[in-house]
Design a protein around this motif. Structure first.
Motif, PDB file in Angstrom:
ATOM      1  N   VAL A  54     -12.070  -0.135   4.798  1.00  0.00           N
ATOM      2  CA  VAL A  54     -10.720  -0.555   4.417  1.00  0.00           C
ATOM      3  C   VAL A  54      -9.840  -0.398   5.642  1.00  0.00           C
ATOM      4  CG1 VAL A  54      -8.737  -0.050   2.949  1.00  0.00           C
ATOM      5  CG2 VAL A  54     -11.050   0.154   2.030  1.00  0.00           C
ATOM      6  N   ASP A  55      -9.143  -1.458   6.017  1.00  0.00           N
ATOM      7  CA  ASP A  55      -8.263  -1.419   7.173  1.00  0.00           C
ATOM      8  C   ASP A  55      -6.862  -1.019   6.719  1.00  0.00           C
ATOM      9  OD1 ASP A  55      -6.939  -1.687   9.555  1.00  0.00           O
ATOM     10  OD2 ASP A  55      -7.275  -3.837   9.756  1.00  0.00           O
ATOM     11  N   PHE A  56      -6.518   0.251   6.894  1.00  0.00           N
ATOM     12  CA  PHE A  56      -5.215   0.738   6.464  1.00  0.00           C
ATOM     13  C   PHE A  56      -4.093   0.306   7.401  1.00  0.00           C
ATOM     14  CE2 PHE A  56      -8.045   3.691   4.310  1.00  0.00           C
ATOM     15  CZ  PHE A  56      -7.534   3.627   3.040  1.00  0.00           C
ATOM     16  N   ALA A  57      -4.414  -0.170   8.591  1.00  0.00           N
ATOM     17  CA  ALA A  57      -3.394  -0.589   9.542  1.00  0.00           C
ATOM     18  C   ALA A  57      -2.593  -1.772   9.026  1.00  0.00           C
ATOM     19  CB  ALA A  57      -4.028  -0.940  10.889  1.00  0.00           C
ATOM     20  N   VAL A  58      -3.171  -2.616   8.177  1.00  0.00           N
ATOM     21  CA  VAL A  58      -2.474  -3.785   7.667  1.00  0.00           C
ATOM     22  C   VAL A  58      -1.753  -3.510   6.356  1.00  0.00           C
ATOM     23  CG1 VAL A  58      -4.023  -5.418   8.812  1.00  0.00           C
ATOM     24  CG2 VAL A  58      -4.512  -4.669   6.485  1.00  0.00           C
ATOM     25  N   ALA A  59      -1.999  -2.362   5.765  1.00  0.00           N
ATOM     26  CA  ALA A  59      -1.350  -2.020   4.497  1.00  0.00           C
ATOM     27  C   ALA A  59       0.128  -1.682   4.742  1.00  0.00           C
ATOM     28  CB  ALA A  59      -2.042  -0.842   3.834  1.00  0.00           C
ATOM     29  N   GLU A  60       0.986  -2.236   3.927  1.00  0.00           N
ATOM     30  CA  GLU A  60       2.423  -1.950   4.046  1.00  0.00           C
ATOM     31  C   GLU A  60       2.788  -0.777   3.156  1.00  0.00           C
ATOM     32  OE1 GLU A  60       4.724  -5.395   3.195  1.00  0.00           O
ATOM     33  OE2 GLU A  60       3.382  -6.703   4.302  1.00  0.00           O
ATOM     34  N   VAL A  61       3.752   0.003   3.608  1.00  0.00           N
ATOM     35  CA  VAL A  61       4.220   1.140   2.824  1.00  0.00           C
ATOM     36  C   VAL A  61       5.204   0.616   1.791  1.00  0.00           C
ATOM     37  CG1 VAL A  61       5.455   3.321   2.898  1.00  0.00           C
ATOM     38  CG2 VAL A  61       3.917   2.701   4.767  1.00  0.00           C
TER      39      VAL A  61
END
Length: 98
Positions: free
Chosen positions: A89-96
């Motif tokens: 899972v690429d958390f870098a692209v997830a928005e807060v």
């Protein structure tokens, strides 16, 4: 002395390991609420029976999974996470989300 078998490093003293919590389905970090994410991170089912758990072998920084009976503390098996997970899972692209 309690022994836990690391899939990478073999049988080791339990003092070499850190418990990482039970394995559970991760909600979509881009679509879930803050409360849903907090529930995923901080809460567990705490049920009696066979539970799949994350464990870390501290010396090698190797994360693996163990199936353990929470009532008897018997470890039924340990295995590499690649048996269940085929992609990261690429958390870098997830928005807060607020």
């Amino acid at each position: 002395m309690k022994i836990l078998t690391c899939p990478l490093n073999g049988p080791r003293n339990i003092s070499e390991f850190t418990y990482g919590g039970e394995l559970k389905a991760m909600p979509d970090p881009r679509a879930c609420s803050t409360a849903e994410w907090a529930d995923y991170v901080f809460n567990c089912g705490n049920r009696r029976g066979v539970v799949t758990e994350w464990w870390l072998h501290n010396a090698s920084s190797y994360w693996f999974l163990a199936e353990r009976h929470t009532g008897t503390d018997e470890v039924l098996r340990t295995f590499d996470p690649r048996e269940l997970f085929t992609q990261r899972v690429d958390f870098a692209v997830a928005e807060v989300r607020p």
